[in-house]
Design a protein around this motif. Structure first.
Motif, PDB file in Angstrom:
ATOM      1  N   SER A 148      -5.065   7.572  -9.554  1.00  0.00           N
ATOM      2  CA  SER A 148      -6.349   8.188  -9.224  1.00  0.00           C
ATOM      3  C   SER A 148      -7.248   7.067  -8.724  1.00  0.00           C
ATOM      4  O   SER A 148      -6.802   5.929  -8.566  1.00  0.00           O
ATOM      5  N   GLU A 149      -8.503   7.346  -8.492  1.00  0.00           N
ATOM      6  CA  GLU A 149      -9.393   6.336  -7.918  1.00  0.00           C
ATOM      7  C   GLU A 149      -9.434   5.060  -8.755  1.00  0.00           C
ATOM      8  O   GLU A 149      -9.442   3.951  -8.220  1.00  0.00           O
ATOM      9  N   THR A 150      -9.423   5.203 -10.073  1.00  0.00           N
ATOM     10  CA  THR A 150      -9.513   4.022 -10.934  1.00  0.00           C
ATOM     11  C   THR A 150      -8.285   3.815 -11.807  1.00  0.00           C
ATOM     12  O   THR A 150      -8.200   2.806 -12.506  1.00  0.00           O
ATOM     13  N   GLU A 151      -7.324   4.722 -11.799  1.00  0.00           N
ATOM     14  CA  GLU A 151      -6.130   4.606 -12.632  1.00  0.00           C
ATOM     15  C   GLU A 151      -4.933   4.193 -11.773  1.00  0.00           C
ATOM     16  O   GLU A 151      -4.614   4.849 -10.778  1.00  0.00           O
ATOM     17  N   TRP A 152      -4.271   3.108 -12.182  1.00  0.00           N
ATOM     18  CA  TRP A 152      -3.130   2.577 -11.446  1.00  0.00           C
ATOM     19  C   TRP A 152      -1.980   2.327 -12.416  1.00  0.00           C
ATOM     20  O   TRP A 152      -2.176   2.255 -13.628  1.00  0.00           O
ATOM     21  N   THR A 153      -0.773   2.173 -11.880  1.00  0.00           N
ATOM     22  CA  THR A 153       0.402   1.991 -12.730  1.00  0.00           C
ATOM     23  C   THR A 153       0.540   0.535 -13.176  1.00  0.00           C
ATOM     24  O   THR A 153      -0.068  -0.381 -12.605  1.00  0.00           O
TER      25      THR A 153
ATOM     26  N   LEU B  51     -10.858  -1.363 -12.039  1.00  0.00           N
ATOM     27  CA  LEU B  51      -9.648  -0.551 -11.986  1.00  0.00           C
ATOM     28  C   LEU B  51      -8.872  -0.705 -13.292  1.00  0.00           C
ATOM     29  O   LEU B  51      -8.756  -1.813 -13.834  1.00  0.00           O
ATOM     30  N   ASN B  52      -8.329   0.381 -13.773  1.00  0.00           N
ATOM     31  CA  ASN B  52      -7.515   0.355 -14.985  1.00  0.00           C
ATOM     32  C   ASN B  52      -6.054   0.173 -14.588  1.00  0.00           C
ATOM     33  O   ASN B  52      -5.385   1.114 -14.159  1.00  0.00           O
TER      34      ASN B  52
ATOM     35  N   ILE C  16      -9.273  -6.280 -11.110  1.00  0.00           N
ATOM     36  CA  ILE C  16      -9.735  -5.837  -9.794  1.00  0.00           C
ATOM     37  C   ILE C  16     -10.884  -4.855  -9.994  1.00  0.00           C
ATOM     38  O   ILE C  16     -10.761  -3.885 -10.745  1.00  0.00           O
ATOM     39  N   HIS C  17     -11.989  -5.122  -9.310  1.00  0.00           N
ATOM     40  CA  HIS C  17     -13.219  -4.362  -9.504  1.00  0.00           C
ATOM     41  C   HIS C  17     -13.638  -3.684  -8.202  1.00  0.00           C
ATOM     42  O   HIS C  17     -13.379  -4.194  -7.109  1.00  0.00           O
ATOM     43  N   MET C  18     -14.315  -2.549  -8.346  1.00  0.00           N
ATOM     44  CA  MET C  18     -14.782  -1.787  -7.191  1.00  0.00           C
ATOM     45  C   MET C  18     -16.288  -1.962  -7.026  1.00  0.00           C
ATOM     46  O   MET C  18     -17.045  -1.907  -8.002  1.00  0.00           O
ATOM     47  N   TYR C  19     -16.699  -2.199  -5.779  1.00  0.00           N
ATOM     48  CA  TYR C  19     -18.111  -2.275  -5.418  1.00  0.00           C
ATOM     49  C   TYR C  19     -18.375  -1.283  -4.288  1.00  0.00           C
ATOM     50  O   TYR C  19     -17.483  -0.980  -3.487  1.00  0.00           O
ATOM     51  N   SER C  20     -19.610  -0.790  -4.205  1.00  0.00           N
ATOM     52  CA  SER C  20     -20.004   0.084  -3.103  1.00  0.00           C
ATOM     53  C   SER C  20     -21.237  -0.497  -2.422  1.00  0.00           C
ATOM     54  O   SER C  20     -22.021  -1.225  -3.034  1.00  0.00           O
TER      55      SER C  20
ATOM     56  N   ASN D 126     -16.829   0.716   0.538  1.00  0.00           N
ATOM     57  CA  ASN D 126     -16.227   0.449  -0.770  1.00  0.00           C
ATOM     58  C   ASN D 126     -15.224  -0.689  -0.661  1.00  0.00           C
ATOM     59  O   ASN D 126     -14.336  -0.654   0.195  1.00  0.00           O
ATOM     60  N   ILE D 127     -15.366  -1.674  -1.534  1.00  0.00           N
ATOM     61  CA  ILE D 127     -14.518  -2.862  -1.484  1.00  0.00           C
ATOM     62  C   ILE D 127     -13.933  -3.125  -2.865  1.00  0.00           C
ATOM     63  O   ILE D 127     -14.559  -2.829  -3.891  1.00  0.00           O
ATOM     64  N   LEU D 128     -12.709  -3.669  -2.892  1.00  0.00           N
ATOM     65  CA  LEU D 128     -12.056  -4.082  -4.132  1.00  0.00           C
ATOM     66  C   LEU D 128     -12.033  -5.605  -4.188  1.00  0.00           C
ATOM     67  O   LEU D 128     -11.595  -6.260  -3.234  1.00  0.00           O
ATOM     68  N   ILE D 129     -12.500  -6.169  -5.302  1.00  0.00           N
ATOM     69  CA  ILE D 129     -12.583  -7.620  -5.480  1.00  0.00           C
ATOM     70  C   ILE D 129     -11.890  -8.010  -6.781  1.00  0.00           C
ATOM     71  O   ILE D 129     -12.116  -7.387  -7.826  1.00  0.00           O
ATOM     72  N   TYR D 130     -11.052  -9.038  -6.710  1.00  0.00           N
ATOM     73  CA  TYR D 130     -10.479  -9.613  -7.932  1.00  0.00           C
ATOM     74  C   TYR D 130     -11.423 -10.679  -8.473  1.00  0.00           C
ATOM     75  O   TYR D 130     -11.918 -11.533  -7.724  1.00  0.00           O
ATOM     76  N   HIS D 131     -11.693 -10.634  -9.790  1.00  0.00           N
ATOM     77  CA  HIS D 131     -12.431 -11.686 -10.490  1.00  0.00           C
ATOM     78  C   HIS D 131     -11.524 -12.272 -11.567  1.00  0.00           C
ATOM     79  O   HIS D 131     -10.759 -11.549 -12.215  1.00  0.00           O
TER      80      HIS D 131
END
Length: 581
Positions: free
Chosen positions: A183-188, A138-139, A122-126, A108-113
């Motif tokens: 959470s996995e997709t929720e951030w502050t 990510l929210n 920031i997006h998640m790929y698997s 699992n990788i996080l990429i900024y577009h």
């Protein structure tokens, strides 16, 4: 179990690859030669399997071609400390700026577009086998980046992302923020690290140590005649806004622009960073011994009272007395740190001496090519009823007279003359205002009448067109923020260069574009390259062989004046010509 075995195998291979580095690097700086290219390498992140994922800008194989500021590439460790040939990861790349933020697991990788193809964020790929698959975005509330630059890293514990972006309410251009995982997709909502870290300049490429207490980042806030330098600071409490005064690294900073400093090889005491000092304005990866934060009692530490004053106007709510006391209590009376960093090895000292010597040589060349030597004591406007000065035209090195040609011009017309006597006659006939002086084997000069009349000792020194000679093309002007030529004088100057190249067929030149340090560095680099390219395109249309003209765009990484003043910024916005012959 297969995944765990793969991780152990990859980690062993990585350890073997870097065991070769450990003895040889010490405090020395070495390039990551197998990965570096003529293009812009930046922001490397190590995967759990040991590969390096990173961004490469302006590569012709990128999704958006040579104008694409960053696609995702990957290299794997192989035997004897070497790396495989980098490969572009197409599913993770868009036509815009793409940046690796981190790995949340082996697959699992996080990429900024940047928003050109995928929504900004920031997006998640698997990864399934050898294929990457898009998962979700990510929210992060109020994530709005107004800059084309982004840099950021997932913390070692996976609970926060430290990042650089530009948004309303910041200290200046790009600031450093932190967001925390809910959470996995929720951030502050991103939290600004405050004015101790962030300035009116550009703070970029942040990296947090594994304990989340020491921050490394790049900044150009000093406007010290270079690009960005790397700094580090220590967190004082849990507020994320109270830091020690940032200090410059003692080992990694050079005459270039440095960024992306991070200890991504945890099994070796090594850091990877990016520098422009060894390339034509593009970033290269360098490896160096990781420099730990050293604090002494003499270090400038922000007091609790100063910290409160600095941050009070940024609080959404008033600071209560109890909170003030809590902040005061959280700051220790004295600060101690790890032992002082060992001295650099002798090879590094010699490298610094070499850089200093090269800088002196460059300064000497710059003085040699300062051909229009105006007398500062004589700045009067020219009276056209007076006679023109008779000026001696001499070789700059041996001071001997040389044969030359004179051309006079206004904004529309040019006229070639035989000598200065004819120039005096033409002076009385029409209102021309430019003088061009050319000689075979010499770099031509273009002066205004005022400059001609105020030449020191009534002498114009001509520089031979030999390798290393330099000329700032100050008469070529561009419309602000574009690569479009601004006026007729610029065209005349280009025609003068075309004539010079035609007369001196053996000469090859290099055109280097530069900007000031205001705005986004990637856009500045692109603009500076576009301006140099515009000049080459004009000259090739006029019959000059394309192969005789090389171009480079340095952006704002090589200033020759102080960017803190408008006059200095104007001087830094330039195109330089070097003789490469």
């Amino acid at each position: 179990m297969k995944i765990k075995k793969s991780i152990r195998k990859a980690s062993s291979l990585l350890l073997l690859a870097f065991s070769v580095f450990k003895a040889s690097f010490a405090q020395d700086i070495r390039p990551l030669s197998e990965i570096n290219s003529p293009y812009n390498e930046s922001h490397a992140v190590r995967s759990p399997l040991g590969e390096l994922y990173f961004s490469v800008g302006y590569h012709p194989e990128n999704t958006g071609g040579t104008t694409d500021s960053g696609d995702i590439w990957m290299s794997q460790p192989i035997s004897n400390g070497k790396w495989s040939k980098p490969a572009r990861i197409k599913p993770l790349s868009t036509p815009g700026n793409d940046v690796v933020v981190g790995f949340t697991g082996p697959s699992n990788i996080l990429i900024y577009h940047d928003g050109q193809q995928m929504p900004q964020g920031i997006h998640m790929y698997s990864k399934n086998g050898n294929n990457w698959r898009y998962e979700k975005k990510l929210n992060i509330p109020d994530f709005k980046n107004q800059s084309s630059h982004f840099s950021g890293r997932l913390a070692a514990d996976g609970k926060s992302i430290i990042m650089s972006l530009q948004k309303d309410g910041g200290e200046g251009n790009e600031d450093i923020y932190i967001t925390f995982k809910k959470s996995e997709t929720e951030w502050t909502t991103p939290l600004n690290l405050g004015p101790i870290i962030n300035t009116f300049g550009q703070e970029q490429t942040p990296y947090l140590t594994n304990d989340n207490n020491t921050l490394y980042f790049s900044s150009n806030f000093k406007a010290n005649g270079r690009g960005k330098d790397i700094y580090y600071a220590q967190r004082r409490d849990e507020s994320w806004k109270n830091w020690s005064q940032p200090k410059e690294l003692s080992t990694a900073n050079t005459i270039g622009s440095e960024s992306n400093y991070a200890k991504i090889f945890d099994d070796e005491d090594l850091a990877l960073f990016t520098t422009t000092s060894n390339s034509e304005g593009m970033g290269d990866f360098m490896v160096i011994a990781f420099e730990k934060l050293v604090l002494s009692e003499e270090d400038s530490v922000v007091s609790p009272e100063d910290f409160i004053a600095l941050n009070q106007d940024q609080q959404e709510l008033p600071i209560s007395d109890s909170l003030k006391q809590e902040i005061v209590s959280s700051v220790p009376d004295s600060i101690s740190g790890p032992p002082a960093i060992e001295k650099r090895v002798e090879s590094r000292k010699e490298e610094v001496k070499t850089v200093e010597t090269e800088t002196v040589v460059k300064r000497e060349i710059a003085e040699e090519t300062k051909v229009v030597n105006i007398d500062p004591a004589n700045d009067k406007k020219v009276n056209r009823e007076e006679e023109l000065n008779f000026v001696q035209i001499r070789d700059q090195r041996n001071k001997k007279p040389i044969d030359y040609r004179i051309t006079i011009a206004d904004d529309v017309e040019k006229k070639v003359l035989k000598n200065q006597d004819e120039m005096q006659q033409e002076w009385e006939k029409w209102n021309w205002n430019y003088i061009e002086v050319s000689a075979k084997g010499y770099i031509p000069n273009s002066l205004t009448v005022e400059e001609w009349q105020h030449l020191k000792d009534k002498t114009l020194q001509m520089v031979q067109a030999r390798a290393g000679a330099r000329k700032v093309l100050s008469n070529i002007q561009f419309i602000r923020g574009t690569a479009d030529l601004a006026d007729a004088r610029s065209i005349q100057e280009l025609d003068l260069l075309v004539d010079f190249m035609k007369e001196n067929e053996q000469v090859k030149i290099r055109l280097e574009g530069h900007t000031d340090n205001a705005g986004d560095p990637e856009l500045n680099k692109e603009l500076s390259l576009s301006r140099a390219s515009k000049i080459r395109a004009y000259m090739t249309l006029k019959g000059i062989d394309f192969e005789r003209i090389r171009i480079t765009g340095w952006g704002g990484s090589k200033p020759i004046a102080d960017n803190a003043t408008e006059q200095g910024r104007e001087i830094n916005r330039r195109v330089e010509m070097y003789i490469d012959r």
